[in-house]
Design a protein around this motif. Structure first.
Motif, PDB file in Angstrom:
ATOM      1  N   ALA A   1       1.410 -11.130  12.056  1.00  0.00           N
ATOM      2  CA  ALA A   1       1.586 -10.706  10.667  1.00  0.00           C
ATOM      3  C   ALA A   1       2.269 -11.775   9.834  1.00  0.00           C
ATOM      4  O   ALA A   1       1.869 -12.044   8.688  1.00  0.00           O
ATOM      5  CB  ALA A   1       2.387  -9.414  10.625  1.00  0.00           C
TER       6      ALA A   1
ATOM      7  N   PRO B   1       5.568  -6.658   6.579  1.00  0.00           N
ATOM      8  CA  PRO B   1       5.712  -5.614   7.601  1.00  0.00           C
ATOM      9  C   PRO B   1       7.167  -5.355   7.951  1.00  0.00           C
ATOM     10  O   PRO B   1       8.008  -6.264   7.867  1.00  0.00           O
ATOM     11  CB  PRO B   1       4.957  -6.195   8.804  1.00  0.00           C
ATOM     12  CG  PRO B   1       5.033  -7.675   8.613  1.00  0.00           C
ATOM     13  CD  PRO B   1       4.989  -7.894   7.129  1.00  0.00           C
TER      14      PRO B   1
ATOM     15  N   TYR C   1       1.813  -7.696   1.605  1.00  0.00           N
ATOM     16  CA  TYR C   1       2.498  -6.645   2.345  1.00  0.00           C
ATOM     17  C   TYR C   1       3.407  -7.301   3.377  1.00  0.00           C
ATOM     18  O   TYR C   1       2.958  -8.114   4.201  1.00  0.00           O
ATOM     19  CB  TYR C   1       1.508  -5.719   3.050  1.00  0.00           C
ATOM     20  CG  TYR C   1       2.171  -4.716   3.965  1.00  0.00           C
ATOM     21  CD1 TYR C   1       2.952  -3.683   3.435  1.00  0.00           C
ATOM     22  CD2 TYR C   1       2.053  -4.817   5.345  1.00  0.00           C
ATOM     23  CE1 TYR C   1       3.591  -2.772   4.267  1.00  0.00           C
ATOM     24  CE2 TYR C   1       2.682  -3.913   6.191  1.00  0.00           C
ATOM     25  CZ  TYR C   1       3.450  -2.896   5.634  1.00  0.00           C
ATOM     26  OH  TYR C   1       4.093  -1.998   6.464  1.00  0.00           O
TER      27      TYR C   1
ATOM     28  N   ASP D   1       7.713  -3.572  13.507  1.00  0.00           N
ATOM     29  CA  ASP D   1       6.325  -3.931  13.806  1.00  0.00           C
ATOM     30  C   ASP D   1       6.156  -5.390  14.177  1.00  0.00           C
ATOM     31  O   ASP D   1       5.032  -5.840  14.434  1.00  0.00           O
ATOM     32  CB  ASP D   1       5.440  -3.617  12.588  1.00  0.00           C
ATOM     33  CG  ASP D   1       5.279  -2.123  12.361  1.00  0.00           C
ATOM     34  OD1 ASP D   1       5.616  -1.353  13.278  1.00  0.00           O
ATOM     35  OD2 ASP D   1       4.836  -1.722  11.264  1.00  0.00           O
ATOM     36  N   ARG D   2       7.245  -6.148  14.209  1.00  0.00           N
ATOM     37  CA  ARG D   2       7.156  -7.565  14.594  1.00  0.00           C
ATOM     38  C   ARG D   2       8.412  -7.988  15.363  1.00  0.00           C
ATOM     39  O   ARG D   2       9.071  -8.961  15.027  1.00  0.00           O
ATOM     40  CB  ARG D   2       6.939  -8.451  13.364  1.00  0.00           C
ATOM     41  CG  ARG D   2       7.977  -8.299  12.256  1.00  0.00           C
ATOM     42  CD  ARG D   2       7.601  -9.181  11.069  1.00  0.00           C
ATOM     43  NE  ARG D   2       8.607  -9.229  10.036  1.00  0.00           N
ATOM     44  CZ  ARG D   2       9.477 -10.227   9.853  1.00  0.00           C
ATOM     45  NH1 ARG D   2       9.470 -11.273  10.676  1.00  0.00           N
ATOM     46  NH2 ARG D   2      10.349 -10.204   8.868  1.00  0.00           N
TER      47      ARG D   2
ATOM     48  N   SER E   1       5.012 -13.957  14.727  1.00  0.00           N
ATOM     49  CA  SER E   1       4.108 -12.830  14.928  1.00  0.00           C
ATOM     50  C   SER E   1       2.831 -13.063  14.134  1.00  0.00           C
ATOM     51  O   SER E   1       2.796 -13.861  13.185  1.00  0.00           O
ATOM     52  CB  SER E   1       4.772 -11.531  14.468  1.00  0.00           C
ATOM     53  OG  SER E   1       5.092 -11.601  13.082  1.00  0.00           O
TER      54      SER E   1
ATOM     55  N   LEU F   1       0.935 -14.074   6.744  1.00  0.00           N
ATOM     56  CA  LEU F   1       1.653 -14.052   5.474  1.00  0.00           C
ATOM     57  C   LEU F   1       1.903 -15.474   4.967  1.00  0.00           C
ATOM     58  O   LEU F   1       1.734 -15.762   3.776  1.00  0.00           O
ATOM     59  CB  LEU F   1       2.975 -13.307   5.649  1.00  0.00           C
ATOM     60  CG  LEU F   1       3.675 -12.799   4.397  1.00  0.00           C
ATOM     61  CD1 LEU F   1       2.756 -11.888   3.583  1.00  0.00           C
ATOM     62  CD2 LEU F   1       4.950 -12.059   4.766  1.00  0.00           C
TER      63      LEU F   1
END
Length: 459
Positions: free
Chosen positions: A147, A310, A308, A314-315, A145, A151
């Motif tokens: 996010a 997630p 952060y 959200d993924r 994802s 990361l």
């Protein structure tokens, strides 16, 4: 208790060393021959071996080589003792794997320093091996994802620095894994990674866990205990659920961070350390500051590099990769190294809202494997009904309460009971006794209900 083996053919030296080391709180065994010493090392776990270079039945350096080649769970550190110390002997001993070299007559002060340092070196070696094992088991920071890609990039950029890190995220999102990945990519990767769950340690004990204590400070306890700050010297200290520290403990941690030194309980001299701190929390610390529960100055010391993580909802595109990782972890453990999950089952998992995040998904994969011992291809019918027919999220991210999501009142009630129990468990960090109290249930009743609803939480 740390265990030391003294190998020397001189009885007076054995007795003298044994007495001194026992006074320091060590468990001590002695031997006069190399043959007996090798048998002892094979049969018991020793942290350090003090080995004379001249023994009646075998050369000490030859014995050193045999100890270093042993296929045992944890090879001890070996300190060579010699009454005829030469540079050549010391160099040879070092090349064979000796930790250090002591000359007779032995200096009490130097002997104790060398033994203590050897203990720390052995502990660090074990910590590094455990870290490598856990990292191999847990895998890397998994996900494709946007996010998770971001990361990973952030980890690669920030890991080589010494900046303190504060990781935010809900329970079960994998904050500890991010901390481990940071350490593994840092310049400290060959040094210890030490973790402490601040929420799991009672207030009366957390100071000694963090900073340790010295002889006599704890009645009835060990002679001495090295705290997590000291054990992490040169490496990384991971403080999980840092938002659960008391204000008193926060003040002491703040001072230790500022000065890179601290005073163990019962000690008269401070201990200097070089530690990188990575902290994690599932709380909104700025909100905790406003409530007076968290020190603002500590927040700014820790929040040099914020991360952060997630939530899984959200993924959801990462769910297939995570499932594959968990199947590869648990499959061989349960005799099925090639087990797979079909697309229909994965679709069912994507529809669920995962209040327990990645930890809940991992527990579910293990549970499915346990309950279906002969299945090589996991299908939707093998997934617990509460997952694919339980409450789902609306587009706004809230739980959908429409009755058509359930085929019966029983299903609806079970789904919402499960959700409520998980929420309560999150609030008390998985403490089942506290959760039962908050729910107004007996602890045994809560256990039975958790089992019936498929809630898997380890205290």
């Amino acid at each position: 208790m740390n265990h030391i083996l003294i190998v020397d053919d001189e009885g007076e030296i054995r007795e003298s060393l044994e007495g001194i080391l026992r006074e320091e709180g060590y468990l001590v065994t002695t031997s006069a021959t190399a043959t007996e010493a090798l048998e002892l090392v094979r049969d018991a776990d020793y942290d350090v071996v003090l080995l004379d270079i001249w023994l009646p039945d075998r050369d000490g350096l030859e014995t050193l080589g045999e100890i270093r080649r042993m296929e045992i769970a944890a090879v001890p550190e070996v300190v060579i003792i010699s009454g005829h110390g030469t540079i050549e002997a010391a160099v040879r001993a070092t090349k064979l794997g000796a930790y250090d070299f002591l000359e007779k007559p032995l200096s009490l002060e130097r002997t104790l320093i060398v033994v203590n340092n050897a203990m720390r070196a052995r502990q660090m070696r074990e910590d590094n091996a455990e870290f490598a094992r856990q990292l191999a088991v847990k895998g890397n920071v998994t996900g494709q994802s946007v996010a998770m890609k971001a990361l990973r990039q952030q980890i690669q950029l920030m890991a080589p620095t010494n900046g303190r890190v504060l990781i935010f995220g809900e329970s079960g999102t994998g904050k500890e894994l991010i901390g481990r990945a940071m350490h593994a990519s840092s310049l400290r990767k060959d040094r210890p990674f030490v973790e402490l769950n601040c929420a799991a340690i009672p207030e009366d004990y957390i100071e000694s866990e963090l900073f340790g204590y010295r002889h006599g400070a704890v009645p009835g306890g060990p002679q001495e205990k090295r705290g997590t700050f000291e054990r992490a010297d040169g490496g990384t200290l991971f403080l999980d659920e840092v938002g659960d520290m008391s204000l008193k403990t926060q003040a002491k941690v703040l001072r230790a961070l500022d000065e890179q030194r601290f005073l163990p309980v019962g000690a008269s001299h401070p201990v200097h350390v070089d530690v990188r701190v990575i902290a994690a929390t599932n709380k909104d610390l700025e909100e905790e500051i406003a409530r007076g529960n968290f020190r603002e100055d500590l927040f700014y010391r820790l929040n040099v590099i914020p991360f952060y993580v997630p939530p899984l909802r959200d993924r959801k595109e990462d769910i297939p990769l995570l499932v594959k990782e968990f199947l590869e972890e648990f499959g061989p453990r349960y005799g099925r190294p090639h087990v797979e999950m079909n697309e229909e089952a994965l679709t069912a998992l994507r529809q669920y809202h995962w209040p327990g995040n990645v930890r809940e998904l991992r527990n579910l994969v293990e549970r499915v494997l346990i309950l279906n011992p002969k299945v090589q291809r996991i299908e939707k019918k093998h997934i617990p009904m509460l997952v694919y027919r339980g409450p789902k999220l609306t587009e706004s991210g809230k739980i959908n309460t429409k009755t058509e999501e359930f085929s019966s009142l029983v299903e609806a009630r079970e789904a919402y009971e499960r959700e409520f129990i998980l929420k309560k468990l999150d609030e008390v960090h998985g403490n089942i006794s506290r959760a039962a109290e908050g729910l107004g249930l007996e602890r045994s009743h809560l256990y039975r209900k958790m089992k019936a609803l498929g809630v898997n939480v380890k205290e």
